[in-house]
Design a protein around this motif. Structure first.
Motif, PDB file in Angstrom:
ATOM      1  N   VAL A   1       0.919  -1.183   0.029  1.00  0.00           N
ATOM      2  CA  VAL A   1      -0.035   0.149  -0.023  1.00  0.00           C
ATOM      3  C   VAL A   1       0.862   1.222   0.044  1.00  0.00           C
ATOM      4  O   VAL A   1       1.640   1.578   0.827  1.00  0.00           O
ATOM      5  N   LEU A   2       1.108   1.993  -0.966  1.00  0.00           N
ATOM      6  CA  LEU A   2       1.782   3.148  -1.225  1.00  0.00           C
ATOM      7  C   LEU A   2       1.131   4.406  -0.651  1.00  0.00           C
ATOM      8  O   LEU A   2       1.944   5.253  -0.224  1.00  0.00           O
ATOM      9  N   GLU A   3      -0.116   4.436  -0.619  1.00  0.00           N
ATOM     10  CA  GLU A   3      -1.132   5.558  -0.237  1.00  0.00           C
ATOM     11  C   GLU A   3      -2.465   4.975   0.097  1.00  0.00           C
ATOM     12  O   GLU A   3      -3.068   4.407  -0.681  1.00  0.00           O
ATOM     13  N   SER A   4      -3.029   5.706   1.021  1.00  0.00           N
ATOM     14  CA  SER A   4      -4.413   5.382   1.241  1.00  0.00           C
ATOM     15  C   SER A   4      -4.861   6.864   1.649  1.00  0.00           C
ATOM     16  O   SER A   4      -4.164   7.622   2.110  1.00  0.00           O
ATOM     17  N   ALA A   5      -6.349   7.295   1.226  1.00  0.00           N
ATOM     18  CA  ALA A   5      -6.716   8.466   1.444  1.00  0.00           C
ATOM     19  C   ALA A   5      -8.381   8.595   1.332  1.00  0.00           C
ATOM     20  O   ALA A   5      -8.957   7.463   0.847  1.00  0.00           O
ATOM     21  N   MET A   6      -9.040   9.549   2.195  1.00  0.00           N
ATOM     22  CA  MET A   6     -10.371   9.558   2.149  1.00  0.00           C
ATOM     23  C   MET A   6     -10.716  10.752   1.176  1.00  0.00           C
ATOM     24  O   MET A   6     -10.102  11.785   1.135  1.00  0.00           O
ATOM     25  N   VAL A   7     -11.722  10.460   0.384  1.00  0.00           N
ATOM     26  CA  VAL A   7     -12.129  11.617  -0.580  1.00  0.00           C
ATOM     27  C   VAL A   7     -13.528  12.242  -0.107  1.00  0.00           C
ATOM     28  O   VAL A   7     -14.677  11.439  -0.353  1.00  0.00           O
ATOM     29  N   PRO A   8     -13.670  13.234   0.717  1.00  0.00           N
ATOM     30  CA  PRO A   8     -14.944  13.462   1.300  1.00  0.00           C
ATOM     31  C   PRO A   8     -15.773  14.072   0.407  1.00  0.00           C
ATOM     32  O   PRO A   8     -15.304  14.806  -0.581  1.00  0.00           O
ATOM     33  N   PHE A   9     -17.011  13.950   0.641  1.00  0.00           N
ATOM     34  CA  PHE A   9     -18.224  14.663  -0.541  1.00  0.00           C
ATOM     35  C   PHE A   9     -18.911  15.647   0.274  1.00  0.00           C
ATOM     36  O   PHE A   9     -19.266  15.702   1.427  1.00  0.00           O
ATOM     37  N   LYS A  10     -18.930  16.958  -0.244  1.00  0.00           N
ATOM     38  CA  LYS A  10     -19.619  18.077   0.299  1.00  0.00           C
ATOM     39  C   LYS A  10     -21.077  17.893   0.383  1.00  0.00           C
ATOM     40  O   LYS A  10     -21.860  17.357  -0.276  1.00  0.00           O
ATOM     41  N   SER A  11     -21.629  18.319   1.800  1.00  0.00           N
ATOM     42  CA  SER A  11     -22.893  17.881   1.837  1.00  0.00           C
ATOM     43  C   SER A  11     -23.809  19.129   1.396  1.00  0.00           C
ATOM     44  O   SER A  11     -23.518  20.207   1.135  1.00  0.00           O
ATOM     45  N   LYS A  12     -25.136  18.471   1.649  1.00  0.00           N
ATOM     46  CA  LYS A  12     -26.320  19.352   1.194  1.00  0.00           C
ATOM     47  C   LYS A  12     -27.137  19.477   2.351  1.00  0.00           C
ATOM     48  O   LYS A  12     -27.046  18.572   3.043  1.00  0.00           O
ATOM     49  N   LEU A  13     -27.968  20.590   2.402  1.00  0.00           N
ATOM     50  CA  LEU A  13     -28.677  20.738   3.685  1.00  0.00           C
ATOM     51  C   LEU A  13     -30.117  20.597   3.309  1.00  0.00           C
ATOM     52  O   LEU A  13     -30.398  20.829   2.224  1.00  0.00           O
TER      53      LEU A  13
ATOM     54  N   GLY B   1     -43.276  13.404   2.731  1.00  0.00           N
ATOM     55  CA  GLY B   1     -42.501  13.260   3.510  1.00  0.00           C
ATOM     56  C   GLY B   1     -40.895  13.458   3.323  1.00  0.00           C
ATOM     57  O   GLY B   1     -40.139  13.412   4.114  1.00  0.00           O
ATOM     58  N   GLU B   2     -40.565  13.579   2.157  1.00  0.00           N
ATOM     59  CA  GLU B   2     -39.178  13.557   1.612  1.00  0.00           C
ATOM     60  C   GLU B   2     -38.569  15.077   1.363  1.00  0.00           C
ATOM     61  O   GLU B   2     -39.444  15.686   0.626  1.00  0.00           O
ATOM     62  N   GLU B   3     -37.719  15.602   2.003  1.00  0.00           N
ATOM     63  CA  GLU B   3     -37.184  16.876   1.937  1.00  0.00           C
ATOM     64  C   GLU B   3     -36.360  17.005   0.752  1.00  0.00           C
ATOM     65  O   GLU B   3     -35.593  16.164   0.305  1.00  0.00           O
ATOM     66  N   LYS B   4     -36.393  18.419   0.266  1.00  0.00           N
ATOM     67  CA  LYS B   4     -35.255  18.792  -0.766  1.00  0.00           C
ATOM     68  C   LYS B   4     -34.321  19.111  -0.055  1.00  0.00           C
ATOM     69  O   LYS B   4     -34.273  19.550   1.199  1.00  0.00           O
ATOM     70  N   TYR B   5     -32.829  19.056  -0.878  1.00  0.00           N
ATOM     71  CA  TYR B   5     -31.593  19.313  -0.028  1.00  0.00           C
ATOM     72  C   TYR B   5     -31.076  20.614  -0.959  1.00  0.00           C
ATOM     73  O   TYR B   5     -31.229  20.457  -1.991  1.00  0.00           O
ATOM     74  N   ASN B   6     -30.491  21.269  -0.313  1.00  0.00           N
ATOM     75  CA  ASN B   6     -29.771  22.573  -0.703  1.00  0.00           C
ATOM     76  C   ASN B   6     -28.142  22.386  -0.780  1.00  0.00           C
ATOM     77  O   ASN B   6     -27.761  21.701   0.464  1.00  0.00           O
ATOM     78  N   VAL B   7     -27.562  23.182  -1.321  1.00  0.00           N
ATOM     79  CA  VAL B   7     -26.170  23.343  -1.025  1.00  0.00           C
ATOM     80  C   VAL B   7     -25.680  23.969   0.396  1.00  0.00           C
ATOM     81  O   VAL B   7     -26.147  24.688   0.731  1.00  0.00           O
ATOM     82  N   ASP B   8     -24.802  23.118   1.002  1.00  0.00           N
ATOM     83  CA  ASP B   8     -24.410  23.523   2.299  1.00  0.00           C
ATOM     84  C   ASP B   8     -22.940  24.239   2.124  1.00  0.00           C
ATOM     85  O   ASP B   8     -22.092  24.068   1.988  1.00  0.00           O
ATOM     86  N   GLU B   9     -23.355  25.493   2.402  1.00  0.00           N
ATOM     87  CA  GLU B   9     -22.208  26.654   2.064  1.00  0.00           C
ATOM     88  C   GLU B   9     -21.328  26.496   3.039  1.00  0.00           C
ATOM     89  O   GLU B   9     -20.219  27.191   2.981  1.00  0.00           O
ATOM     90  N   SER B  10     -21.501  25.801   4.330  1.00  0.00           N
ATOM     91  CA  SER B  10     -20.610  26.089   5.396  1.00  0.00           C
ATOM     92  C   SER B  10     -19.519  24.981   5.297  1.00  0.00           C
ATOM     93  O   SER B  10     -18.369  24.928   6.143  1.00  0.00           O
ATOM     94  N   ASN B  11     -19.519  24.319   4.010  1.00  0.00           N
ATOM     95  CA  ASN B  11     -18.243  23.287   3.442  1.00  0.00           C
ATOM     96  C   ASN B  11     -18.225  21.966   4.394  1.00  0.00           C
ATOM     97  O   ASN B  11     -17.278  21.544   4.541  1.00  0.00           O
ATOM     98  N   ASN B  12     -19.256  21.743   5.158  1.00  0.00           N
ATOM     99  CA  ASN B  12     -19.487  20.491   5.867  1.00  0.00           C
ATOM    100  C   ASN B  12     -19.585  19.374   4.771  1.00  0.00           C
ATOM    101  O   ASN B  12     -19.773  19.586   3.383  1.00  0.00           O
TER     102      ASN B  12
ATOM    103  N   CYS C   1     -25.459  14.623  -1.209  1.00  0.00           N
ATOM    104  CA  CYS C   1     -24.080  15.059  -1.432  1.00  0.00           C
ATOM    105  C   CYS C   1     -23.906  15.919  -2.419  1.00  0.00           C
ATOM    106  O   CYS C   1     -24.827  15.669  -3.556  1.00  0.00           O
ATOM    107  N   LEU C   2     -23.109  16.864  -2.624  1.00  0.00           N
ATOM    108  CA  LEU C   2     -23.090  17.720  -3.760  1.00  0.00           C
ATOM    109  C   LEU C   2     -22.190  17.052  -4.885  1.00  0.00           C
ATOM    110  O   LEU C   2     -21.010  17.019  -4.421  1.00  0.00           O
TER     111      LEU C   2
END
Length: 223
Positions: free
Chosen positions: A13-25, A36-47, A78-79
């Motif tokens: 294993v030369l390298e391992s990494a996590m690729v996070p996905f930006k969330s929606k709110l 009962g299902e909500e829509k989701y908007n872009v989370d501008e807080s970079n979570n 996820c965005l």
């Protein structure tokens, strides 16, 4: 969750990494057309919400280097998770850090890319998907025949085979410039047995262990 398991007796294993996905709110003012299902908007807080696991590994026998990624793509919360992953893969392939020979990525993509295609193009880069015969024999039990493997990998309570959508995928390609390499996929008895066992219903619950069945393939890379 996502994970990559590597047989260290065969691979470094030369390298391992996590690729996070930006969330929606979730939107507090709009409701989806499904009750009962909500829509989701872009989370501008970079979570971030969910991620992909990646690893660069080198085969000790052939000295070939592979970029692997295990994903769970969830566009609802996820965005652009697929775009985020592929941008990471393309940047890693083009960097000077590793001479990557081939890329293999897959997992729960939560989407159907269409059946019967020899290749699928993502952002101008061609990948080959693993396909499965419609009928594959196994001896697990009478209720878990591997028919319809090609079109369905999701359990649905109304039917053991669920709806005719394939949402779990494995993609692979040789990196440009390695024209002397050949890559292919096959489904051997080990893969068939593994997939069949994830479909077997449990005595205690009368359901499979998970609502997702496994997909498996042997990927061969040769010069």
């Amino acid at each position: 969750g996502v994970a990559i398991l590597v047989k260290t007796s065969r691979f470094d294993v030369l390298e391992s990494a996590m690729v996070p996905f930006k969330s929606k709110l979730p939107s507090t003012t709009e409701q989806n057309e499904h009750a009962g299902e909500e829509k989701y908007n872009v989370d501008e807080s970079n979570n971030h919400y969910m991620c992909a696991a990646t690893a660069v590994v080198r085969d000790k026998l052939t000295n070939m280097t592979f970029l692997l990624a295990c994903v769970h793509l969830y566009d609802k919360k996820c965005l652009s998770p697929q775009k985020t992953l592929l941008e990471y893969i393309h940047a890693k392939v083009q960097s000077d850090a590793f001479a990557i020979d081939a890329v293999i990525w897959g997992g729960d993509c939560n989407r159907d890319y269409g059946l019967g295609k020899d290749s699928i193009v993502f952002d101008g880069v061609e990948y080959r998907p693993v396909w499965y015969p419609e009928k594959m024999s196994n001896d697990v039990d009478d209720n878990t025949s591997l028919r319809k493997m090609e079109s369905c990998s999701r359990f649905d309570s109304s039917s053991l085979w669920g709806k005719d959508k394939k949402i779990d995928w494995i993609f692979y390609r040789v990196v440009s410039g390695n024209d002397g390499l050949r890559i292919s996929s096959s489904i051997d008895e080990v893969c068939i047995d593994f997939m069949a066992r994830t479909r077997k219903t449990l005595v205690s619950t009368h359901f499979p262990p998970s609502d997702h069945f496994a997909v498996a393939a042997t990927i061969s890379v040769s010069k």
